[in-house]
Design a protein around this motif. Structure first.
Motif, PDB file in Angstrom:
ATOM      1  N   GLU A 222       0.854  -1.187   0.000  1.00  0.00           N
ATOM      2  CA  GLU A 222       0.000   0.000   0.000  1.00  0.00           C
ATOM      3  C   GLU A 222       0.887   1.234   0.000  1.00  0.00           C
ATOM      4  O   GLU A 222       1.896   1.286   0.707  1.00  0.00           O
ATOM      5  CB  GLU A 222      -0.904   0.005   1.228  1.00  0.00           C
ATOM      6  N   GLY A 223       0.533   2.228  -0.816  1.00  0.00           N
ATOM      7  CA  GLY A 223       1.317   3.461  -0.835  1.00  0.00           C
ATOM      8  C   GLY A 223       0.976   4.323  -2.014  1.00  0.00           C
ATOM      9  O   GLY A 223       0.048   4.025  -2.785  1.00  0.00           O
ATOM     10  N   THR A 224       1.697   5.405  -2.185  1.00  0.00           N
ATOM     11  CA  THR A 224       1.519   6.261  -3.356  1.00  0.00           C
ATOM     12  C   THR A 224       2.070   5.521  -4.571  1.00  0.00           C
ATOM     13  O   THR A 224       2.861   4.573  -4.430  1.00  0.00           O
ATOM     14  CB  THR A 224       2.265   7.581  -3.187  1.00  0.00           C
ATOM     15  N   PRO A 225       1.700   5.938  -5.794  1.00  0.00           N
ATOM     16  CA  PRO A 225       2.284   5.307  -6.977  1.00  0.00           C
ATOM     17  C   PRO A 225       3.810   5.325  -6.952  1.00  0.00           C
ATOM     18  O   PRO A 225       4.451   4.323  -7.287  1.00  0.00           O
ATOM     19  CB  PRO A 225       1.728   6.155  -8.130  1.00  0.00           C
ATOM     20  N   ALA A 226       4.403   6.443  -6.533  1.00  0.00           N
ATOM     21  CA  ALA A 226       5.871   6.538  -6.479  1.00  0.00           C
ATOM     22  C   ALA A 226       6.446   5.475  -5.553  1.00  0.00           C
ATOM     23  O   ALA A 226       7.460   4.843  -5.867  1.00  0.00           O
ATOM     24  CB  ALA A 226       6.284   7.932  -6.023  1.00  0.00           C
ATOM     25  N   GLU A 227       5.782   5.265  -4.416  1.00  0.00           N
ATOM     26  CA  GLU A 227       6.268   4.276  -3.453  1.00  0.00           C
ATOM     27  C   GLU A 227       6.114   2.856  -3.990  1.00  0.00           C
ATOM     28  O   GLU A 227       7.016   2.018  -3.850  1.00  0.00           O
ATOM     29  CB  GLU A 227       5.514   4.419  -2.131  1.00  0.00           C
TER      30      GLU A 227
END
Length: 280
Positions: A222-227
């Protein structure tokens, strides 16, 4: 962060007792009002099952789903469905009207809406997706992209708080996919709509505020697209592609080129490469 609009706790689902595998396995997550959430994962990871559970098309074996403050149950089912619009991969599965206009009006008629308001909503929705001129045509005669626009118009007319796109762009070419996403982006901005995008297209997922990676009915990452995209090869191992821009960054890094650490799309990476070449 904004208020929770969907809260899922301990959700479990099994298609048949004969099948030992759980399609959704003790899954818990929170989705927030006004966010764009992308859900990615290989085929059979539970993404579409999860979307059907959210609107009560499937009944969970265990766990709770709360939508806009209401716990999903037989008593609240129809009230919750009025707040959530689901657009399927194949729009033909959703069409029930003889004409485009009839189809978009169908759910509103079921709600007993007055004709004047219903007609106004249908006209507004079809104009929003640029399909008003096709209102007298049979849905079956439309192209794939036009069918998806009509399916989205049906959701827009209901004015839900949440829109779920279940692989809704997978049958479209890149231009049609981008046109459809532009329509969704505009509606989201105008209405503070919560968008849940279930997709194999990581370029589409890259536009989300947050991503969930599903594997075997659970949330793997789970995370931002960048992550999420920094996991690179780990995404490939579970059957997902990595966006071309990230693949190119990895290749450049192996050659000793200092590349941006944050996520950039193809256009952004191209601009960065152009600017870097001017400094050489």
């Amino acid at each position: 962060m904004s208020n929770p609009i969907i809260e899922v706790e301990g959700l479990t689902f099994q298609y048949t007792q004969a099948d030992d595998r759980l399609a959704i396995n003790n899954l818990s997550t929170t989705i927030y009002e006004g966010e764009w959430l992308a859900i990615i994962g290989h085929n059979g990871s539970g993404k579409s099952t999860f979307s059907k559970l959210l609107v009560g098309l499937l009944e969970a074996k265990a766990g709770t789903i709360k939508v806009d403050g209401q716990v999903l149950s037989l008593e609240t089912l129809w009230d919750i469905r009025s707040k959530v619009g689901l657009v399927f991969q194949n729009p033909d599965n959703q069409f029930v009207g003889a004409t485009v206009e009839d189809d978009v009006a169908f759910a509103l008629e079921n709600q007993g809406m007055a004709y004047e308001e219903m007609h106004a909503r249908v006209e507004t929705a079809l104009k929003r997706v640029k399909m008003w001129e096709f209102r007298d045509m049979e849905p079956a005669s439309l192209s794939g992209g036009q069918k998806q626009r009509v399916a989205i118009a049906g959701v827009i007319a209901l004015e839900p708080k949440i829109m779920i796109l279940d692989e809704s762009t997978s049958m479209l070419d890149p231009e049609g996919r981008e046109d459809l996403m532009e329509v969704v982006r505009d509606i989201k901005q105008d209405r503070n709509l919560t968008v849940i995008s279930i997709t194999h297209d990581l370029n589409e997922a890259a536009e989300a505020d947050r991503m969930l990676v599903f594997k075997e009915g659970t949330i793997l990452k789970e995370g931002t697209p960048a992550e999420i995209f920094t996991y690179g090869n780990k995404l490939t191992e579970i059957g997902l592609d990595v966006p071309f821009a990230e693949q190119l960054k990895t290749a450049l890094a192996k050659r000793g080129v200092a590349v941006p650490s944050e996520y950039v799309d193809e256009e952004g990476l191209g601009e960065w490469l152009w600017k870097s070449s001017l400094k050489m």
